[in-house]
Motif scaffolding. Sequence first.
Motif, PDB file in Angstrom:
ATOM      1  N   GLY A   1      29.505  40.818  47.581  1.00 29.00           N
ATOM      2  CA  GLY A   1      30.543  41.836  47.667  1.00 29.00           C
ATOM      3  C   GLY A   1      30.296  42.855  48.762  1.00 29.00           C
ATOM      4  O   GLY A   1      29.463  42.649  49.653  1.00 29.00           O
TER       5      GLY A   1
ATOM      6  N   TYR B   1      44.277  40.747  54.481  1.00 28.25           N
ATOM      7  CA  TYR B   1      44.302  41.091  53.059  1.00 28.25           C
ATOM      8  C   TYR B   1      44.363  42.605  52.854  1.00 28.25           C
ATOM      9  O   TYR B   1      45.066  43.097  51.959  1.00 28.25           O
ATOM     10  CB  TYR B   1      43.055  40.527  52.376  1.00 28.25           C
ATOM     11  N   TYR B   2      43.640  43.357  53.687  1.00 21.16           N
ATOM     12  CA  TYR B   2      43.573  44.808  53.506  1.00 21.16           C
ATOM     13  C   TYR B   2      44.566  45.573  54.391  1.00 21.16           C
ATOM     14  O   TYR B   2      44.565  46.818  54.379  1.00 21.16           O
ATOM     15  CB  TYR B   2      42.154  45.303  53.787  1.00 21.16           C
TER      16      TYR B   2
ATOM     17  N   LYS C   1      46.615  47.934  52.286  1.00 22.08           N
ATOM     18  CA  LYS C   1      45.886  48.575  51.199  1.00 22.08           C
ATOM     19  C   LYS C   1      45.204  49.846  51.697  1.00 22.08           C
ATOM     20  O   LYS C   1      44.809  49.926  52.868  1.00 22.08           O
ATOM     21  CB  LYS C   1      44.855  47.608  50.608  1.00 22.08           C
TER      22      LYS C   1
ATOM     23  N   ARG D   1      33.982  46.983  53.408  1.00 19.52           N
ATOM     24  CA  ARG D   1      34.715  45.735  53.157  1.00 19.52           C
ATOM     25  C   ARG D   1      34.384  44.677  54.192  1.00 19.52           C
ATOM     26  O   ARG D   1      34.400  43.472  53.894  1.00 19.52           O
ATOM     27  CB  ARG D   1      36.222  46.023  53.124  1.00 19.52           C
TER      28      ARG D   1
ATOM     29  N   ASN E   1      39.178  31.542  49.288  1.00 17.39           N
ATOM     30  CA  ASN E   1      39.313  32.370  48.094  1.00 17.39           C
ATOM     31  C   ASN E   1      40.745  32.866  48.038  1.00 17.39           C
ATOM     32  O   ASN E   1      41.125  33.761  48.791  1.00 17.39           O
ATOM     33  CB  ASN E   1      38.331  33.537  48.143  1.00 17.39           C
ATOM     34  N   ARG E   2      41.537  32.280  47.147  1.00 17.48           N
ATOM     35  CA  ARG E   2      42.950  32.650  47.052  1.00 17.48           C
ATOM     36  C   ARG E   2      43.173  33.898  46.212  1.00 17.48           C
ATOM     37  O   ARG E   2      44.286  34.392  46.110  1.00 17.48           O
ATOM     38  CB  ARG E   2      43.737  31.482  46.448  1.00 17.48           C
ATOM     39  N   MET E   3      42.093  34.408  45.585  1.00 22.44           N
ATOM     40  CA  MET E   3      42.247  35.510  44.644  1.00 22.44           C
ATOM     41  C   MET E   3      42.127  36.897  45.293  1.00 22.44           C
ATOM     42  O   MET E   3      42.948  37.771  45.062  1.00 22.44           O
ATOM     43  CB  MET E   3      41.189  35.389  43.537  1.00 22.44           C
ATOM     44  N   SER E   4      41.067  37.070  46.119  1.00 20.64           N
ATOM     45  CA  SER E   4      40.826  38.423  46.612  1.00 20.64           C
ATOM     46  C   SER E   4      40.581  38.514  48.110  1.00 20.64           C
ATOM     47  O   SER E   4      40.168  39.555  48.610  1.00 20.64           O
ATOM     48  CB  SER E   4      39.598  39.011  45.885  1.00 20.64           C
ATOM     49  N   GLY E   5      40.841  37.453  48.818  1.00 22.70           N
ATOM     50  CA  GLY E   5      40.708  37.515  50.269  1.00 22.70           C
ATOM     51  C   GLY E   5      39.315  37.198  50.772  1.00 22.70           C
ATOM     52  O   GLY E   5      39.147  36.441  51.722  1.00 22.70           O
TER      53      GLY E   5
ATOM     54  N   ILE F   1      37.227  34.164  40.186  1.00 22.08           N
ATOM     55  CA  ILE F   1      37.157  33.945  41.637  1.00 22.08           C
ATOM     56  C   ILE F   1      36.278  32.737  41.937  1.00 22.08           C
ATOM     57  O   ILE F   1      36.606  31.900  42.789  1.00 22.08           O
ATOM     58  CB  ILE F   1      36.641  35.208  42.350  1.00 22.08           C
TER      59      ILE F   1
END
Length: 256
Positions: free
Chosen positions: A79, A111-112, A115, A123, A138-142, A160
Amino acid sequence: MTATQSDRIWTAGLLVIGDEILSGRTHDKNIAQVASWLQVQGIRLAEVRVVSDEEDRIVAAVNALRADNDYLFTTGGIGPTHDDITVDAVAKALGVGVTIHPDARALLERYYADKPGGLSEARLRMARVPEGAELIPNRMSGAPGIRHGSVFLMAGVPHITAGMLDALTGTLEGGVPLKSETIGCWTAESEVADILRETEAAHQACQIGSYPFFREGKVGANFVIRSTDAEELSSCVHTLCDALGTAGLDFTPGGI
């Protein structure tokens, strides 16, 4: 396919990384889903280790597990925070540097884009990979997962991780998938130990695991028979059922 190729057992190690797992604050759910996914791919999960967020421990575990297995999967520690050190530790274990992957950076920028804060330095850490690595979608969170040869770095968040595994489906070489059948019986496993041992000995291509339980005030056990050979598996199931029946025991195909 030659007999040698078909009989080969492909294995994987799994390294679960995170102080939160060892402290009990977070209950790991990835082991079961990784093991189930690997089995479908014809790969057996041979060993699991859980280590803290300490670089030296991660490096040692990575090198030990990848030396003993065809594949190594890690979960956790990729992360954006300072204690997400899996990339650095794996790179050290592999003897390579760490770099920003351009495709990962582009994914995170998109993705961001809408945001708050945009693609911050924190990030951007999620675009760091060991040199020479490829990305796992990763289709969930970029933020993508990472593949470096036979080493796969995935998220610690189970849903994820599930998406990353789905993206890898069909891309790894494996052997014949391990099949299993379950027989449940209301008996103490110690009472059927000889039956289990003799049945397994008569079916060299099968393994029988015994899993006792206590329900409804009664003792019982589920016997799980595993094999890559469908015919041997069926034969073993019939042999065990016959033996349990001969012993006057009630059993339930499919388990209790």
